[in-house]
Design a protein around this motif. Structure first.
Motif, PDB file in Angstrom:
ATOM      1  N   THR A  61       1.003  -1.267  -0.103  1.00 17.78           N
ATOM      2  CA  THR A  61      -0.107   0.312   0.162  1.00 17.78           C
ATOM      3  C   THR A  61       0.940   1.744  -0.050  1.00 17.78           C
ATOM      4  O   THR A  61       2.198   0.809   0.556  1.00 17.78           O
ATOM      5  CB  THR A  61      -0.903  -0.220   1.358  1.00 17.78           C
ATOM      6  OG1 THR A  61      -1.999  -1.176   1.353  1.00 17.78           O
ATOM      7  CG2 THR A  61      -1.876   1.605   1.171  1.00 17.78           C
ATOM      8  N   SER A  62       0.167   1.868  -0.754  1.00 14.05           N
ATOM      9  CA  SER A  62       1.031   3.586  -0.363  1.00 14.05           C
ATOM     10  C   SER A  62       0.366   4.316  -0.409  1.00 14.05           C
ATOM     11  O   SER A  62      -1.340   4.648  -0.392  1.00 14.05           O
ATOM     12  CB  SER A  62       1.650   3.933  -2.080  1.00 14.05           C
ATOM     13  OG  SER A  62       2.566   3.101  -3.073  1.00 14.05           O
ATOM     14  N   VAL A  63       0.294   5.330   0.376  1.00 11.49           N
ATOM     15  CA  VAL A  63      -0.814   6.434   0.743  1.00 11.49           C
ATOM     16  C   VAL A  63      -0.339   7.963   0.246  1.00 11.49           C
ATOM     17  O   VAL A  63       0.625   8.548   0.617  1.00 11.49           O
ATOM     18  CB  VAL A  63      -0.200   6.417   1.873  1.00 11.49           C
ATOM     19  CG1 VAL A  63      -1.215   7.947   2.914  1.00 11.49           C
ATOM     20  CG2 VAL A  63      -0.336   5.063   2.786  1.00 11.49           C
ATOM     21  N   TRP A  64      -1.166   8.419  -0.317  1.00 10.71           N
ATOM     22  CA  TRP A  64      -0.893   9.901  -0.488  1.00 10.71           C
ATOM     23  C   TRP A  64      -1.142  10.617   0.352  1.00 10.71           C
ATOM     24  O   TRP A  64      -2.286  10.833   0.683  1.00 10.71           O
ATOM     25  CB  TRP A  64      -1.758  10.288  -2.149  1.00 10.71           C
ATOM     26  CG  TRP A  64      -1.517  11.782  -2.480  1.00 10.71           C
ATOM     27  CD1 TRP A  64      -0.911  12.060  -2.879  1.00 10.71           C
ATOM     28  CD2 TRP A  64      -2.634  12.982  -1.889  1.00 10.71           C
ATOM     29  NE1 TRP A  64      -0.650  13.493  -3.198  1.00 10.71           N
ATOM     30  CE2 TRP A  64      -1.687  14.073  -2.819  1.00 10.71           C
ATOM     31  CE3 TRP A  64      -3.593  12.553  -1.582  1.00 10.71           C
ATOM     32  CZ2 TRP A  64      -2.575  14.960  -2.549  1.00 10.71           C
ATOM     33  CZ3 TRP A  64      -4.489  13.648  -1.586  1.00 10.71           C
ATOM     34  CH2 TRP A  64      -4.071  14.778  -2.628  1.00 10.71           C
ATOM     35  N   THR A  65      -0.784  12.095   0.959  1.00 10.80           N
ATOM     36  CA  THR A  65      -1.103  12.283   1.965  1.00 10.80           C
ATOM     37  C   THR A  65      -1.310  14.359   1.517  1.00 10.80           C
ATOM     38  O   THR A  65       0.376  14.397   1.441  1.00 10.80           O
ATOM     39  CB  THR A  65      -0.505  12.659   3.577  1.00 10.80           C
ATOM     40  OG1 THR A  65       0.028  10.702   3.123  1.00 10.80           O
ATOM     41  CG2 THR A  65      -0.874  13.395   4.677  1.00 10.80           C
ATOM     42  N   PRO A  66      -1.963  14.660   1.881  1.00  7.98           N
ATOM     43  CA  PRO A  66      -2.105  16.170   1.177  1.00  7.98           C
ATOM     44  C   PRO A  66      -1.051  16.821   2.348  1.00  7.98           C
ATOM     45  O   PRO A  66      -0.827  16.757   3.600  1.00  7.98           O
ATOM     46  CB  PRO A  66      -3.331  16.381   0.988  1.00  7.98           C
ATOM     47  CG  PRO A  66      -4.429  15.661   2.284  1.00  7.98           C
ATOM     48  CD  PRO A  66      -3.453  14.969   2.034  1.00  7.98           C
ATOM     49  N   ALA A  67      -0.567  18.148   1.402  1.00  2.25           N
ATOM     50  CA  ALA A  67       0.157  19.210   2.796  1.00  2.25           C
ATOM     51  C   ALA A  67      -1.000  20.003   3.565  1.00  2.25           C
ATOM     52  O   ALA A  67      -0.238  20.279   4.392  1.00  2.25           O
ATOM     53  CB  ALA A  67       0.484  19.946   1.723  1.00  2.25           C
ATOM     54  N   GLU A  68      -2.133  19.880   3.075  1.00  3.22           N
ATOM     55  CA  GLU A  68      -2.805  20.800   4.016  1.00  3.22           C
ATOM     56  C   GLU A  68      -4.207  20.321   4.074  1.00  3.22           C
ATOM     57  O   GLU A  68      -4.299  19.638   3.273  1.00  3.22           O
ATOM     58  CB  GLU A  68      -3.280  22.101   3.915  1.00  3.22           C
ATOM     59  CG  GLU A  68      -1.414  23.132   3.600  1.00  3.22           C
ATOM     60  CD  GLU A  68      -2.256  25.016   3.177  1.00  3.22           C
ATOM     61  OE1 GLU A  68      -2.944  24.924   3.424  1.00  3.22           O
ATOM     62  OE2 GLU A  68      -0.852  25.329   3.491  1.00  3.22           O
TER      63      GLU A  68
END
Length: 407
Positions: free
Chosen positions: A105-112
């Protein structure tokens, strides 16, 4: 650190990358290069299937929480790229990283944090083993709240309090989905406790252990309420973290029968003072009171808690010194030079604990918000909801636990 309540993960784009399946077959039955050989092993291998993409939020979805995880599943391929744009087409900054403990699994995390009432488009691109590109797109709109609630939390961040100070979270409006709120409130402490939340009102929830906090304990409260539906169109505005320290254990016992105030610092008795508690007509409430504030000098006016000055039992006293408030119904430990002759022998106050000015100053200097004053043997009732917002320790533990929405 003891963890006492569950909390929500930060808004992320979780990408589950499944194993690439590439079929392999043998060549012809003849040896490579042998006479009559016309088909190579490469030409006999089947073509790799195209990558498959699935987005967790359907295209056209509305009223989505801005904290909703955005998941992309990839089958028969590898994830190449994830892009998120807002309604104006501007890119939303974020990054992709492997998920902790899950190599697939890869996770995309928003900067805000994503915003309320905003349209977003997610575009994910994957490639098959044969480098055939597949793209999947979803456009959705986040919910527009009727009200965004930023709750207040006590104790304040960075403060030191006594062992009786509960954690209090105050909301702007009554909370409809109390269980969902509790799931997003986390308390950790350097000395683990068995603390539980209790809804003392529909717009106020408190946390305390079964007994007073252990002295010299660091406590952190995480209210991860951004993107949480509180009910009736109200949503959490922000995530908040508050850290405070529980200091020395100051517990005093005010015995209305023996007319004495016994002050403890930890397991040591540091003072025993003669006192006068509330009279039979205006008795002090029994139960564990919590120090709320300290006033070097104040005017005491019975009208502040609903009793007119000229009513039976009403009063107006100016210049009262060394007043340590122990409830919001007008109860203080304070200097009362007018009752020194009765202190130690009878109860004549309007509900306060009367001491001489000198002794009241010592108690004032010794006390900190959150210290405990246990009143016993008064002819009055027990501290309760009508007496202010901290009557927590007067509630039996089983009853306290039943006040949790998750009980």
């Amino acid at each position: 650190m003891g963890v006492l309540q569950g909390r929500r993960s930060a808004p992320v784009l979780a990408v589950a990358v499944l194993a690439l399946v590439a079929g392999c077959t043998g060549g012809s039955t003849e040896a490579a290069g042998a006479p009559g050989s016309t088909t190579s092993s490469a030409s006999s291998a089947p073509a790799a299937p195209p990558a498959q993409l699935a987005l967790s939020i359907a295209d056209g979805a509305a009223d989505v929480s801005p904290a909703e995880p955005l998941e992309v599943d990839v089958t028969d391929g590898r994830l190449d790229d994830v892009e998120v744009t807002d309604g104006s087409g501007a890119a939303v900054a974020g990054e992709v990283a492997p998920a902790a403990g899950d190599p697939d699994t890869s996770v995309w995390t928003p900067a805000e944090d994503l915003a309320y009432g905003t349209s977003y488009t997610v575009t994910a691109t994957a490639a098959s083993a044969g480098d055939q590109v597949t793209t999947q797109t979803s456009t959705f709109t986040t919910v527009t709240p009727r009200l965004q609630d930023k709750p207040d939390i006590g104790p304040l961040d960075g403060t030191t309090v006594g062992v009786g100070m509960p954690i209090r979270v105050f909301f702007d409006e009554p909370v409809t989905d109390k269980a969902e709120v509790e799931r997003h409130l986390t308390v950790t402490s350097s000395t683990p406790t068995d603390g539980v939340w209790n809804w003392v009102r529909d717009d106020e929830v408190h946390f305390r252990p079964s007994t007073y906090w252990p002295a010299d304990t660091d406590v952190t409260v995480e209210a991860d309420l951004f993107g949480v539906d509180l009910g009736d169109g109200v949503w959490g505005k922000v995530d908040r973290t508050v850290a405070f320290h529980v200091g020395d254990e100051h517990v005093s016992v005010a015995d209305a029968a023996t007319h004495t105030l016994t002050v403890h610092n930890g397991d040591q008795v540091v003072q025993t003072y003669p006192m006068s508690a509330g009279s039979d007509k205006n008795p002090t409430h029994n139960g564990a009171h919590v120090v709320l504030e300290k006033l070097a000098e104040t005017t005491m006016d019975s009208s502040t808690f609903g009793l007119a000055v000229d009513a039976p039992g009403g009063y107006l006293a100016e210049g009262v010194k060394w007043a340590t408030r122990i409830s919001n119904n007008g109860e203080f430990v304070h200097g009362a030079p007018w009752s020194v002759r009765q202190q130690g022998s009878s109860n004549v106050s309007h509900g306060c604990i009367n001491l001489s000015d000198e002794r009241a100053k010592w108690f004032y200097d010794f006390s900190q918000p959150g210290d405990v004053v246990e009143v016993v043997n008064s002819v009055g009732g027990t501290l309760g909801p009508a007496d202010g917002d901290i009557y927590d320790w007067a509630v039996p533990w089983d009853q306290w636990k039943a006040g949790s929405a998750l009980s």
